[in-house]
Enzyme design. Structure first.
Site, PDB file in Angstrom:
ATOM      1  N   SER A  91      31.883  54.115  21.140  1.00 27.99           N
ATOM      2  CA  SER A  91      33.170  53.544  21.908  1.00 27.99           C
ATOM      3  C   SER A  91      32.597  52.757  23.206  1.00 27.99           C
ATOM      4  O   SER A  91      31.671  52.822  23.826  1.00 27.99           O
ATOM      5  CB  SER A  91      34.007  54.595  22.471  1.00 27.99           C
ATOM      6  OG  SER A  91      34.797  54.215  23.260  1.00 27.99           O
ATOM      7  N   PHE A 142      51.853  49.319  32.387  1.00 27.46           N
ATOM      8  CA  PHE A 142      51.362  49.592  33.331  1.00 27.46           C
ATOM      9  C   PHE A 142      51.313  48.374  34.346  1.00 27.46           C
ATOM     10  O   PHE A 142      51.211  47.353  34.008  1.00 27.46           O
ATOM     11  CB  PHE A 142      49.857  50.401  33.482  1.00 27.46           C
ATOM     12  CG  PHE A 142      49.964  51.443  32.485  1.00 27.46           C
ATOM     13  CD1 PHE A 142      50.839  52.356  32.410  1.00 27.46           C
ATOM     14  CD2 PHE A 142      48.646  51.659  31.801  1.00 27.46           C
ATOM     15  CE1 PHE A 142      50.865  53.536  31.549  1.00 27.46           C
ATOM     16  CE2 PHE A 142      48.436  52.754  31.090  1.00 27.46           C
ATOM     17  CZ  PHE A 142      49.718  53.939  31.172  1.00 27.46           C
ATOM     18  N   TYR A 147      36.407  61.905  26.667  1.00 24.40           N
ATOM     19  CA  TYR A 147      36.115  61.144  25.382  1.00 24.40           C
ATOM     20  C   TYR A 147      35.004  60.049  25.565  1.00 24.40           C
ATOM     21  O   TYR A 147      34.085  60.236  24.717  1.00 24.40           O
ATOM     22  CB  TYR A 147      37.550  60.407  25.046  1.00 24.40           C
ATOM     23  CG  TYR A 147      37.107  59.533  23.813  1.00 24.40           C
ATOM     24  CD1 TYR A 147      37.048  60.016  22.470  1.00 24.40           C
ATOM     25  CD2 TYR A 147      36.869  58.197  23.960  1.00 24.40           C
ATOM     26  CE1 TYR A 147      36.606  59.119  21.566  1.00 24.40           C
ATOM     27  CE2 TYR A 147      36.621  57.219  22.918  1.00 24.40           C
ATOM     28  CZ  TYR A 147      36.694  57.934  21.549  1.00 24.40           C
ATOM     29  OH  TYR A 147      36.279  56.918  20.634  1.00 24.40           O
ATOM     30  N   ALA A 206      36.368  62.200  14.751  1.00 21.57           N
ATOM     31  CA  ALA A 206      36.389  62.548  16.233  1.00 21.57           C
ATOM     32  C   ALA A 206      37.822  62.813  16.575  1.00 21.57           C
ATOM     33  O   ALA A 206      38.646  62.647  16.020  1.00 21.57           O
ATOM     34  CB  ALA A 206      35.853  61.142  17.032  1.00 21.57           C
ATOM     35  N   VAL A 212      40.284  48.633  18.936  1.00 19.09           N
ATOM     36  CA  VAL A 212      40.616  48.193  17.441  1.00 19.09           C
ATOM     37  C   VAL A 212      42.108  48.646  17.175  1.00 19.09           C
ATOM     38  O   VAL A 212      42.797  49.457  17.534  1.00 19.09           O
ATOM     39  CB  VAL A 212      39.899  49.356  16.211  1.00 19.09           C
ATOM     40  CG1 VAL A 212      39.997  49.027  15.045  1.00 19.09           C
ATOM     41  CG2 VAL A 212      38.356  49.428  16.936  1.00 19.09           C
ATOM     42  N   PHE A 254      42.335  56.707  10.839  1.00 25.16           N
ATOM     43  CA  PHE A 254      42.496  55.288  11.274  1.00 25.16           C
ATOM     44  C   PHE A 254      41.391  54.291  10.641  1.00 25.16           C
ATOM     45  O   PHE A 254      41.366  53.515   9.540  1.00 25.16           O
ATOM     46  CB  PHE A 254      42.849  54.829  12.395  1.00 25.16           C
ATOM     47  CG  PHE A 254      42.873  53.403  12.886  1.00 25.16           C
ATOM     48  CD1 PHE A 254      43.438  52.238  11.899  1.00 25.16           C
ATOM     49  CD2 PHE A 254      42.586  52.952  14.299  1.00 25.16           C
ATOM     50  CE1 PHE A 254      43.467  51.155  12.315  1.00 25.16           C
ATOM     51  CE2 PHE A 254      42.597  51.600  14.400  1.00 25.16           C
ATOM     52  CZ  PHE A 254      43.180  50.549  13.572  1.00 25.16           C
ATOM     53  N   ILE A 255      40.246  54.190  11.245  1.00 27.43           N
ATOM     54  CA  ILE A 255      39.116  53.576  10.874  1.00 27.43           C
ATOM     55  C   ILE A 255      38.579  54.023   9.665  1.00 27.43           C
ATOM     56  O   ILE A 255      38.127  53.173   8.916  1.00 27.43           O
ATOM     57  CB  ILE A 255      38.321  53.389  12.335  1.00 27.43           C
ATOM     58  CG1 ILE A 255      38.833  52.673  13.384  1.00 27.43           C
ATOM     59  CG2 ILE A 255      36.890  52.650  11.720  1.00 27.43           C
ATOM     60  CD1 ILE A 255      37.706  52.757  14.653  1.00 27.43           C
ATOM     61  N   LYS A 275      48.436  58.356  14.850  1.00 30.02           N
ATOM     62  CA  LYS A 275      47.601  58.559  16.002  1.00 30.02           C
ATOM     63  C   LYS A 275      48.690  58.614  17.222  1.00 30.02           C
ATOM     64  O   LYS A 275      48.204  59.217  18.271  1.00 30.02           O
ATOM     65  CB  LYS A 275      46.589  57.255  16.385  1.00 30.02           C
ATOM     66  CG  LYS A 275      45.297  57.345  15.610  1.00 30.02           C
ATOM     67  CD  LYS A 275      44.583  56.187  15.727  1.00 30.02           C
ATOM     68  CE  LYS A 275      44.043  55.944  16.806  1.00 30.02           C
ATOM     69  NZ  LYS A 275      42.810  56.760  17.131  1.00 30.02           N
TER      70      LYS A 275
END
Length: 308
Positions: free
Chosen positions: A112, A197, A135, A73, A166, A11-12, A174
Site C-alpha cells: 500500500s 474534509f 493498516y 487483508a 484504487v 474489491f481488487i 467496503k
C-alpha cells in the site's frame, strides 16, 4: 497457468480473478467472506476455497498451483482492533509467503501507498517509510520481511505492489472504506452536497481498477523480485473529483466542508513515482481520471442502480 487469489471475493481480488479467467488461467479463490461480497464472484468461473489465511490448515486444501496473488487483508484504516489488523495482514501474509517458499511458486502481494505516510512526493520505492496507522504499519512489515528474502537462495519470485488509491467496480461492499470517488458519487447522485474534509485540497493518486488488475497479473511475468508502486503518477484534489462527478451526473453541487476527525493518521497527499513501474512492466498509458470516473459511473454504478 494455475493461480490462486486470496481475498478473491473482495474489491481488487475479484477484478483480478475476472481478468485471470479472461486470459485463460485456471483460477482458485480463497476467501473467508468476512470482508467481501459473494456477488463479486457469482458470474466468475473459478473454484472457491472458504478459509482464513491465518489458519495454516487451510493451505492443505490448495491444489497444485503455479502462483498466488495475495489480496486478502483488513483494509479499513479507521478500525480500532489493531490485533486483528496485524493478525490478518501480517501473520496471514507470512503464512502465504511460507507456503510459496515451500512449493517454490511465484507470489504477487498487495502492499500500500500507506507505507509512505506523510513522506516527500512523488513517493519513491527507495525512500524512508513512515506509516501513520496500523493498516499502513501492517503493510510496512509485509514489505520489510519480503525484501529480506529477495536474494535468498532458491527464493521464488516475490513482487510487492504498493497500490495507491484504487477505485472502480466491485468496491461497494467496503462501505465507508470504499474509495472517495464512490463515496462522493453516492452523495451526489441523490442531489446532496458532497462532504469533504476542510477544504477539499487533499490530493490522491487515483488509479482505476482496470489498470490495477492488469498490472497485478503482469507482475507474475517479472524475472526479478521487487516492490513497485502502482499509481498513475498524477495527484488530484477532492475538489476536482467533485467537479468531474458533477460533469458526469450533469449536476452543479457544491461541497460541504468539515473538520477531519482522523487528521493524526491521515495522508493528505499521495502521488506515486512510477519510473520503476514503467521501466519493469513497460506501462505506456493509464486511464485518465476523467475517463475512469465516467466509465465507472456510466457503465457500472448507474447501470447497477437502474436494476435495483
Amino acid at each position: 497457468m494455475r493461480v490462486l487469489v486470496t481475498g478473491g471475493a473482495g474489491f481488487i481480488g475479484s477484478n483480478v480473478v475476472d481478468k485471470l479467467i479472461r486470459e485463460g488461467c485456471k483460477v482458485f479463490c480463497l476467501d473467508d467472506f468476512s470482508n467481501a461480497d459473494f456477488k463479486n464472484l457469482v458470474d466468475k468461473d473459478c473454484e472457491i476455497i472458504c478459509g482464513d489465511v491465518r489458519n495454516e490448515d487451510v493451505f492443505k486444501k490448495f491444489p497444485r498451483l503455479d502462483a498466488i496473488i495475495h489480496e486478502a487483508a483488513v483494509t479499513d484504516t479507521t478500525i480500532n482492533d489493531d490485533k486483528k489488523m496485524m493478525s490478518v495482514n501480517f501473520e496471514g501474509f507470512r503464512n502465504v509467503l511460507k507456503y510459496c517458499f515451500k512449493k517454490r511458486i511465484s507470489l504477487v502481494y498487495a502492499s500500500s501507498a500507506g507505507v509512505y505516510g506523510d513522506g516527500p512526493f512523488p513517493m519513491r520505492e527507495s525512500q524512508s517509510l513512515k506509516p501513520l496507522n496500523t493498516y499502513a504499519y501492517s503493510k510496512f512489515m509485509c514489505d520489510k520481511i519480503a525484501s529480506t528474502l529477495f536474494k535468498k537462495k532458491d527464493a521464488p519470485l516475490i513482487v510487492g505492489l504498493r497500490y495507491f488509491n484504487v477505485y472502480g467496480p466491485a468496491e461497494s461492499h467496503k462501505g465507508k472504506s470504499a474509495s472517495m470517488i464512490y463515496q462522493l458519487y453516492l452523495q451526489m447522485r441523490e442531489g446532496k452536497s458532497p462532504r469533504l474534509f476542510k477544504f477539499g485540497e487533499q490530493k490522491r493518486d487515483f488509479v482505476y481498477i482496470k489498470d490495477v488488475a492488469s498490472i497485478t497479473i503482469k507482475a507474475l511475468s517479472l524475472k526479478k523480485s521487487t516492490i513497485i508502486n502502482v499509481g498513475t503518477g498524477r495527484a488530484c484534489s477532492f475538489n476536482s473529483i467533485v467537479k468531474i462527478i458533477n460533469k458526469v451526473l450533469k449536476k452543479k453541487l457544491t461541497p460541504y466542508y468539515f473538520d477531519n476527525p482522523y487528521s493524526k493518521v491521515y495522508q493528505d497527499y499521495t502521488q506515486a513515482d512510477i519510473s520503476l513501474l514503467k521501466r519493469t512492466m513497460k506501462i505506456r498509458q493509464f486511464y485518465f481520471l476523467e475517463e475512469g470516473i465516467e466509465d465507472y459511473i456510466k457503465n457500472y454504478l448507474e447501470k447497477s442502480r437502474g436494476k435495483n
